[in-house]
Design a protein around this motif. Structure first.
Motif, PDB file in Angstrom:
ATOM      1  N   PHE A  81       0.991  -1.177  -0.043  1.00 11.24           N
ATOM      2  CA  PHE A  81      -0.024   0.100  -0.044  1.00 11.24           C
ATOM      3  C   PHE A  81       0.682   1.193  -0.109  1.00 11.24           C
ATOM      4  N   ALA A  82       1.861   1.155   0.631  1.00 10.68           N
ATOM      5  CA  ALA A  82       2.894   2.318   0.755  1.00 10.68           C
ATOM      6  C   ALA A  82       3.520   2.575  -0.621  1.00 10.68           C
ATOM      7  N   ARG A  83       3.576   1.353  -1.461  1.00 17.04           N
ATOM      8  CA  ARG A  83       4.302   1.596  -2.889  1.00 17.04           C
ATOM      9  C   ARG A  83       3.211   1.948  -3.920  1.00 17.04           C
ATOM     10  N   CYS A  84       1.970   2.017  -3.740  1.00 20.65           N
ATOM     11  CA  CYS A  84       0.563   2.025  -4.392  1.00 20.65           C
ATOM     12  C   CYS A  84       0.792   3.568  -5.089  1.00 20.65           C
ATOM     13  N   LYS A  85       0.613   3.704  -6.274  1.00 26.38           N
ATOM     14  CA  LYS A  85       0.728   4.679  -6.675  1.00 26.38           C
ATOM     15  C   LYS A  85      -0.602   5.740  -7.009  1.00 26.38           C
ATOM     16  N   LEU A  86      -1.454   4.798  -6.814  1.00 22.24           N
ATOM     17  CA  LEU A  86      -2.959   5.549  -6.783  1.00 22.24           C
ATOM     18  C   LEU A  86      -3.606   6.356  -5.630  1.00 22.24           C
ATOM     19  N   PRO A  87      -4.412   7.244  -5.700  1.00 20.44           N
ATOM     20  CA  PRO A  87      -4.786   7.758  -4.483  1.00 20.44           C
ATOM     21  C   PRO A  87      -5.219   6.807  -3.644  1.00 20.44           C
ATOM     22  N   LEU A  88      -5.265   6.641  -2.386  1.00 22.03           N
ATOM     23  CA  LEU A  88      -5.782   5.719  -1.210  1.00 22.03           C
ATOM     24  C   LEU A  88      -6.774   6.252  -0.318  1.00 22.03           C
ATOM     25  N   VAL A  89      -7.516   5.614   0.048  1.00 22.98           N
ATOM     26  CA  VAL A  89      -8.329   5.832   1.444  1.00 22.98           C
ATOM     27  C   VAL A  89      -8.253   4.754   2.170  1.00 22.98           C
ATOM     28  N   ILE A  90      -7.599   4.843   3.225  1.00 25.45           N
ATOM     29  CA  ILE A  90      -7.467   3.552   4.137  1.00 25.45           C
ATOM     30  C   ILE A  90      -8.639   3.500   5.165  1.00 25.45           C
ATOM     31  N   VAL A  91      -9.367   2.232   5.357  1.00 27.54           N
ATOM     32  CA  VAL A  91     -10.413   2.330   6.345  1.00 27.54           C
ATOM     33  C   VAL A  91     -10.059   1.501   7.492  1.00 27.54           C
ATOM     34  N   ASP A  92      -9.898   2.376   8.653  1.00 28.91           N
ATOM     35  CA  ASP A  92      -9.693   1.645  10.072  1.00 28.91           C
ATOM     36  C   ASP A  92      -8.273   0.911  10.401  1.00 28.91           C
ATOM     37  N   ARG A  93      -7.320   1.230   9.668  1.00 27.84           N
ATOM     38  CA  ARG A  93      -6.218   0.495   9.889  1.00 27.84           C
ATOM     39  C   ARG A  93      -5.230   1.572   9.875  1.00 27.84           C
ATOM     40  N   GLU A  94      -3.953   1.261  10.586  1.00 30.25           N
ATOM     41  CA  GLU A  94      -2.642   2.084  10.856  1.00 30.25           C
ATOM     42  C   GLU A  94      -1.751   1.488   9.875  1.00 30.25           C
ATOM     43  N   VAL A  95      -1.534   2.123   8.647  1.00 24.82           N
ATOM     44  CA  VAL A  95      -0.871   1.834   7.712  1.00 24.82           C
ATOM     45  C   VAL A  95       0.349   2.925   7.322  1.00 24.82           C
ATOM     46  N   ASP A  96       1.611   2.708   7.188  1.00 27.08           N
ATOM     47  CA  ASP A  96       2.603   3.852   6.821  1.00 27.08           C
ATOM     48  C   ASP A  96       2.390   4.010   5.440  1.00 27.08           C
ATOM     49  N   CYS A  97       1.430   4.778   4.850  1.00 26.31           N
ATOM     50  CA  CYS A  97       1.423   5.077   3.466  1.00 26.31           C
ATOM     51  C   CYS A  97       1.080   6.423   3.238  1.00 26.31           C
ATOM     52  N   ASP A  98       0.815   7.036   2.055  1.00 28.99           N
ATOM     53  CA  ASP A  98       0.305   8.431   1.924  1.00 28.99           C
ATOM     54  C   ASP A  98      -1.164   8.403   1.787  1.00 28.99           C
ATOM     55  N   GLY A  99      -1.943   7.572   2.111  1.00 30.68           N
ATOM     56  CA  GLY A  99      -3.164   7.736   1.821  1.00 30.68           C
ATOM     57  C   GLY A  99      -3.853   8.359   2.976  1.00 30.68           C
ATOM     58  N   ASP A 100      -5.308   8.960   2.621  1.00 26.67           N
ATOM     59  CA  ASP A 100      -6.259   9.381   3.702  1.00 26.67           C
ATOM     60  C   ASP A 100      -6.643   8.249   4.605  1.00 26.67           C
ATOM     61  N   VAL A 101      -7.314   8.580   5.809  1.00 30.78           N
ATOM     62  CA  VAL A 101      -7.791   7.449   6.533  1.00 30.78           C
ATOM     63  C   VAL A 101      -9.228   7.965   7.216  1.00 30.78           C
ATOM     64  N   VAL A 102      -9.938   6.928   7.071  1.00 35.71           N
ATOM     65  CA  VAL A 102     -11.185   7.019   8.053  1.00 35.71           C
ATOM     66  C   VAL A 102     -11.092   6.055   9.153  1.00 35.71           C
ATOM     67  N   TYR A 103     -11.173   6.282  10.239  1.00 34.77           N
ATOM     68  CA  TYR A 103     -11.108   5.763  11.699  1.00 34.77           C
ATOM     69  C   TYR A 103     -12.546   5.466  12.227  1.00 34.77           C
ATOM     70  N   GLN A 104     -12.864   4.417  12.923  1.00 33.51           N
ATOM     71  CA  GLN A 104     -13.828   4.244  13.819  1.00 33.51           C
ATOM     72  C   GLN A 104     -13.214   4.366  15.150  1.00 33.51           C
ATOM     73  N   ASP A 105     -14.108   5.190  16.033  1.00 30.95           N
ATOM     74  CA  ASP A 105     -13.622   5.363  17.390  1.00 30.95           C
ATOM     75  C   ASP A 105     -13.881   4.349  18.388  1.00 30.95           C
ATOM     76  N   HIS A 106     -13.239   3.333  18.098  1.00 23.22           N
ATOM     77  CA  HIS A 106     -13.511   2.119  18.951  1.00 23.22           C
ATOM     78  C   HIS A 106     -13.162   2.353  20.393  1.00 23.22           C
ATOM     79  N   ARG A 107     -12.315   3.192  20.749  1.00 24.21           N
ATOM     80  CA  ARG A 107     -11.861   3.353  22.163  1.00 24.21           C
ATOM     81  C   ARG A 107     -12.933   3.718  22.773  1.00 24.21           C
ATOM     82  N   LYS A 108     -13.570   5.080  22.429  1.00 18.19           N
ATOM     83  CA  LYS A 108     -14.580   5.950  23.210  1.00 18.19           C
ATOM     84  C   LYS A 108     -15.806   4.803  23.143  1.00 18.19           C
ATOM     85  N   GLY A 109     -16.167   4.142  22.047  1.00 21.77           N
ATOM     86  CA  GLY A 109     -17.267   3.261  22.240  1.00 21.77           C
ATOM     87  C   GLY A 109     -17.320   2.258  23.023  1.00 21.77           C
TER      88      GLY A 109
END
Length: 370
Positions: free
Chosen positions: A142-170
């Motif tokens: 994923f870090a080497r991917c050349k396309l725009p990325l949106v990562i869902v609920d994961r912590e990955v060292d890449c240049d993509g945007d991220v959507v997190y779920q707030d599991h901790r507070k929930g």
């Protein structure tokens, strides 16, 4: 799709059938430019009548764009992921994009293959929930991917945007609620701490226990590393403890179903013997009796965030730095929780004692007889 004569239906055929120009047909199909409402209706009817299917290869050659985005998740059989996909798809289609979906089954090799496939097919971006975290940047596909990325609920060292779920507070909110009912032996079933959702859920659980002065007992913890492992055996083990749990938070459909099999096999009742909190969507446990108290995913909000982040990238509107959006979870109360048996019994005894005690009437003042 071909016509009855075996010839492929073209834009010219749709234009002839609708009485509109080829340019107008193109604007309708690409959802771009002005077309009158009447012309749009005629074109849409003609597309349906002729069975026209766009030639995406030709579109890409002409415009340089595929208008397609990849969507990668672990398993589309997961109710949350399928509902999330449907909500994202609606928003992407409204913007003129198609989604190509693929299940990875949490296999890194398949993720790598799909990333290569999506890039070779000239897709414009990828929305994904990777199966592995913590890889060195040079080894992470994923870090080497050349396309725009949106990562869902994961912590990955890449240049993509991220959507997190707030599991901790929930999860902390769910534990707070159970403690308020009198529970101190609360079991937690969740995914592996090797991925962000598992880590955040465990932190929320520990946060609430510490805040409420409830001792943490690792014997009440079940964080499974794969879907193959069964929560049924872990629940059976906990029910055999000298001090078994009086409440269960099961943060996954499979985790919950496995645990409930052991609960029923042991003859325990919900909520009289065991209070239960699950996690999911509004309709995931609609038929469960009693109605399940649930940590609810805000799917529409998460889908809106993922689609917005991707469309901003594709439209060149986003800042260079990756963006992060965090979506909260709601605790929806059902009928699956009540005070633990001892507390409930004590309350019943107090009520019974109060009912059995004769009420004292206020003494009346005698008249003076005057």
């Amino acid at each position: 799709m071909s016509s009855e004569t075996g010839r492929s239906v073209s834009l010219r055929d749709v234009a002839a059938a609708s009485g509109a120009s080829i340019a107008s047909v193109s604007r309708v199909l690409n959802n771009s430019g002005y077309v009158s409402a009447d012309a749009r209706r005629r074109v849409e009817r003609a597309v349906e009548a002729t069975g026209y299917v766009p030639n995406f290869n030709a579109r890409h050659l002409k415009t340089g764009r595929s208008k397609a985005v990849g969507f990668m998740v672990s398993n589309m059989a997961n109710p949350f992921l399928s509902a999330f996909f449907a909500a994202v798809e609606i928003r992407m289609q409204a913007a003129g994009f198609s989604l190509l979906v693929a299940s990875t089954y949490d296999q890194p090799a398949r993720e790598k293959e799909l990333l290569t496939l999506f890039e070779n097919r000239r897709l414009e971006g990828i929305i994904a929930s990777p199966s592995v975290e913590g890889l060195p940047r040079g080894a992470d596909p994923f870090a080497r991917c050349k396309l725009p990325l949106v990562i869902v609920d994961r912590e990955v060292d890449c240049d993509g945007d991220v959507v997190y779920q707030d599991h901790r507070k929930g999860v902390a909110q769910a534990v707070d609620y159970l403690v308020s009912l009198g529970h101190r032996r609360i079991a937690l079933f969740g995914p592996s701490v090797a991925i962000r959702p598992g880590r955040e859920k465990l932190l929320g659980y520990q946060d609430s226990l510490a805040r409420n002065g409830v001792p943490f007992d690792e014997a009440l913890l079940c964080m499974l590393s794969s879907a193959v492992q069964s929560s049924e055996a872990q629940m059976a083990r906990m029910l055999d403890l000298a001090s078994p749990p009086t409440a269960l938070i099961a943060l996954g459909t499979r985790l919950l179903s496995g645990a409930l099999r052991s609960v029923r096999a042991a003859g325990r009742r919900i909520p009289q013997d065991l209070s239960v909190v699950g996690i999911g969507t509004d309709d995931a446990f609609a038929l469960m009796h009693p109605a399940l108290t649930t940590l609810r995913f805000n799917i529409d909000e998460a889908a809106q965030a993922a689609a917005h982040l991707m469309l901003d990238r594709l439209g060149g509107k986003a800042a260079t730095a990756p963006r992060k959006v965090t979506i909260g979870l709601d605790l929806v109360l059902g009928a699956s929780c009540m005070p633990p048996p001892v507390v409930a019994a004590e309350a019943a005894a107090i009520d019974a004692a109060g009912a059995a005690t004769p009420s004292r009437s206020r003494p009346t003042r005698r008249s003076s007889g005057r």
